[in-house]
Design a protein around this motif. Structure first.
Motif: not given
Length: 723
Positions: A566, A568, A594, A614, A616, A621-622, A681
């Motif tokens: 996972k 960015n 992301r 992905s 949002l 999501e960081h 997603s």
């Protein structure tokens, strides 16, 4: 939301600092053109943000907020990514590309995609969100919609609050074309002198310190009405140019190159060099001109000529420009038009034993490692409380912390100051090169220095991006280390919007790792190996490649093999190629990304075993998670690094291995829920498009990951309360 940690502050991650030197890797076992272009992939990410604004199932003020996020994200994309690409082309620097195409062609594709996206963005506001707001009793009106009484009231506001701060600038032989600041909203005005008949041009800046949407008084039935400030100004230009005939007036907006370039090896004082570069940033060359679609050709030609922009850099748009102003509208206090409120809970381990008591975080961490998931679990009652307790604890001897983005009035900064004033050894490693936070970081770094904090600025040529907090405490005549390693910044404000993990531990190995790492960060170079950390730039890439290769070998040996990542952004070619080779060997590879993704799925014989999703939503999501099945002994890491050249090669990053079985399970369960077909997603398709899956075949909404996580965290807290 970009994170300017947004091309990470908002839905993006505004950590997009250096221009990545992407290179095509020659591997005869893998096909050419196996990467997607990173710039077009970023635009695809922002398209996903726009799709949230287009979703009528979302509360309407949240849709307005997503429109503002899209606008802010795109501004930064032009100021950094497009600007960096153009700078390299214009200066003759090499612009390597991992898609095997000429940079000019990539720039043309970016322009085509950006033009289409900006038009779609403008129409989403005009045709969808603005009417939906009106139905909910929030109207954004034009001057023609107003009654005479409303116009009279607004004229009084104009005379008392607006007119005194306006500064019309004429263009004539005695007045050259004025400097147009980046991202400012302006009126281009053509006037005729009534006496001479001569036509003139004037520029008027819309004051950015005034509300962009002016309330219209007198609305009935609970309705509220707003008039854009530029319309109020435009309809009173006669007061600014008495005796002149107003021929045309149109709004326009300029974006400039705001990329900061510092040759650290050639400067003796980084702070002074950075301050000079920030001054230069204000006068960067134009890279985008936005105009209203009704602007006449004479005015547009004048702007193009004076601003020296190309036709490709002109964006004609319907409706209002600069929809970042919708951030203000999105704050209207109408709870039913927002997401349901969510109050972060205190992590179970940090809840006080007695009601209204104060938790002893050191005692809790001594019992077990503590994994905290923000914003579902509170940043204030975990990270801030830990640092504040350390600052006032007489047994604490030293505090060391990295600071990439925070706020000057942050309790984090205040706790470090308090600790120093109490005589503790305090080290703050401040990254003053954090994009768009440079000036603020310089200010509060100096504030820390004045309080007696030892402030250092990291290693030459590297940005310090890792999220580390290390506390040394004396206990029974011996020293014990308490550590926090996170995936997000030490910023209480963004912690309420960004999804992140943080691990608290008093493990001796982690303590020794951080002691060594901080010594090297305040000294000269990172050379040592670490036990529970993977540290960039020297070891993190190698460590991840080693884990990927282990999964590949296990698959070849017929053992179960699974990689979960996972991030960015997934851009680094070496990591992508390693995942391709793992997929070829039969490893199941799940990537949860992301933003940017250069990896392609569905390449025959290469990436059929790779799935990319992905997500949002209301939170950005960081967090970064890396999990490897490892033949039944999962190796799971969390930390600050994305899979990009800058993170792996030009930054100090750190991942920490999570060892507690309950924490490993929590991270893997979250990952599997996110990747499941029952969860809403976006799916990356073999053709490179992102397809949103938000409802099943019967139209029933799919699981919202963030809503489900909120419910699970609340359930855990209720369970502890019952006990």
């Amino acid at each position: 939301m970009i994170d300017t940690d947004v091309l990470d502050s908002g839905l993006g991650d505004a950590d997009d600092d250096d221009f990545d030197d992407t290179v095509e890797i020659d591997d005869p076992q893998l096909p050419d053109h196996r990467y997607m272009d990173r710039e077009l992939s970023w635009l695809a990410f922002n398209r996903r943000v726009l799709e949230l604004a287009e979703d009528p199932r979302l509360p309407v003020l949240e849709r307005a907020n997503f429109l503002a996020i899209f606008a802010s994200n795109l501004d930064e994309f032009f100021m950094v990514r497009v600007a960096g690409l153009k700078r390299r082309i214009m200066t003759g620097l090499a612009v390597p590309t991992n898609v095997g195409r000429a940079p000019q062609d990539v720039l043309a594709d970016i322009s085509e995609s950006a033009h289409a996206l900006q038009l779609r963005h403008a129409l989403t506001w005009i045709d969808q969100v603005q009417p939906a707001l009106a139905e909910a009793g929030i109207e954004v009106v034009t001057w023609d919609d107003l009654s005479d009484d409303e116009r009279g009231t607004l004229y009084e506001y104009f005379q008392t609050q607006v007119f005194p701060v306006l500064m019309p600038l004429a263009v004539d032989p005695a007045h050259p074309f004025p400097y147009i600041s980046g991202l400012s909203l302006n009126l281009a005005i053509r006037i005729r002198n009534a006496k001479t008949g001569r036509q003139e041009f004037a520029r008027l800046k819309v004051p950015p310190m005034l509300p962009r949407f002016v309330p219209v008084r007198g609305a009935e039935g609970g309705r509220v009405r707003y008039l854009p400030l530029e319309q109020l100004i435009a309809h009173h230009l006669g007061d600014l140019f008495p005796g002149m005939e107003i021929l045309e007036h149109h709004t326009f907006r300029l974006t400039r190159n705001e990329d900061v370039v510092i040759e650290e090896d050639e400067t003796e004082n980084l702070i002074q060099a950075l301050e000079a570069e920030l001054l230069r940033r204000r006068f960067g060359p134009p890279i985008r001109l936005e105009v209203t679609d009704e602007m006449d050709d004479v005015t547009l030609d004048l702007l193009i000529q004076e601003l020296e922009v190309t036709d490709q850099e002109v964006y004609r748009l319907p409706g209002a420009l600069d929809l970042r102003g919708l951030f203000d509208l999105a704050k209207i206090d109408r709870p039913e038009l927002h997401y349901p409120p969510h109050v972060p809970v205190t992590a179970t381990a940090f809840q006080p034993a007695e009601q209204n008591g104060r938790a002893d975080l050191f005692a809790a961490i001594r019992k077990n490692d503590v994994l905290v998931h923000h914003p579902y679990e509170s940043f204030t009652t975990s990270v801030v409380a830990f640092l504040e307790q350390a600052a006032r604890d007489p047994h604490v001897l030293a505090i060391k912390q990295t600071l990439y983005r925070t706020s000057g009035d942050s309790p984090i900064v205040q706790a470090l100051i308090d600790a120093a004033e109490r005589g503790k050894q305090v080290l703050a490693l401040v990254e003053v090169k954090a994009r768009f936070d440079e000036a603020a970081n310089i200010v509060w770094a100096r504030k820390l220095e004045k309080a007696g904090v030892h402030v250092v600025y990291g290693l030459v040529g590297l940005k310090t991006h890792c999220k580390l907090l290390h506390v040394i405490r004396e206990e029974d005549g011996a020293l014990r280390s308490y550590s926090h390693i996170g995936t997000g910044n030490y910023n209480p404000k963004t912690s309420r919007l960004y999804e992140d993990f943080g691990l608290f531990t008093c493990d001796e190995q982690v303590g020794r790792d951080l002691t060594r790492l901080f010594n090297e960060l305040s000294g000269y170079a990172i050379e040592k190996k670490f036990k529970r950390l993977l540290v960039a730039p020297l070891h993190l890439r190698k460590g991840l490649l080693r884990h990927i290769e282990t999964e590949r070998r296990h698959a070849l040996e017929g053992k179960p093999a699974h990689i979960r990542i996972k991030v960015n952004s997934m851009v680094d070619e070496q990591i992508i190629d390693a995942l391709y080779r793992a997929s070829q060997a039969g490893v199941r590879v799940d990537v949860w990304v992301r933003g940017i993704c250069s990896l392609k799925v569905g390449i025959e014989g290469v990436s059929e075993n790779i799935t990319v999703r992905s997500i949002l939503g209301r939170y950005l999501e960081h967090s970064r998670i890396f999990a490897f099945l490892n033949d039944g002994d999962p190796q799971v890491y969390i930390g600050s690094a994305d899979m990009m050249h800058r993170n792996l090669d030009r930054r100090v990053e750190a991942l920490v291995r999570v060892v507690a079985p309950a924490h490993v399970k929590e991270l893997i369960d979250l990952f599997d829920l996110a990747m499941g077909d029952e969860t809403s997603s976006w799916h990356l398709e073999p053709n490179g498009e992102w397809l949103r899956h938000s409802a099943d075949a019967d139209g029933k909404p799919l699981i919202d990951l963030q809503d489900r996580t909120m419910a699970q965290v609340q359930k855990r807290r209720r369970g502890r309360a019952v006990r």
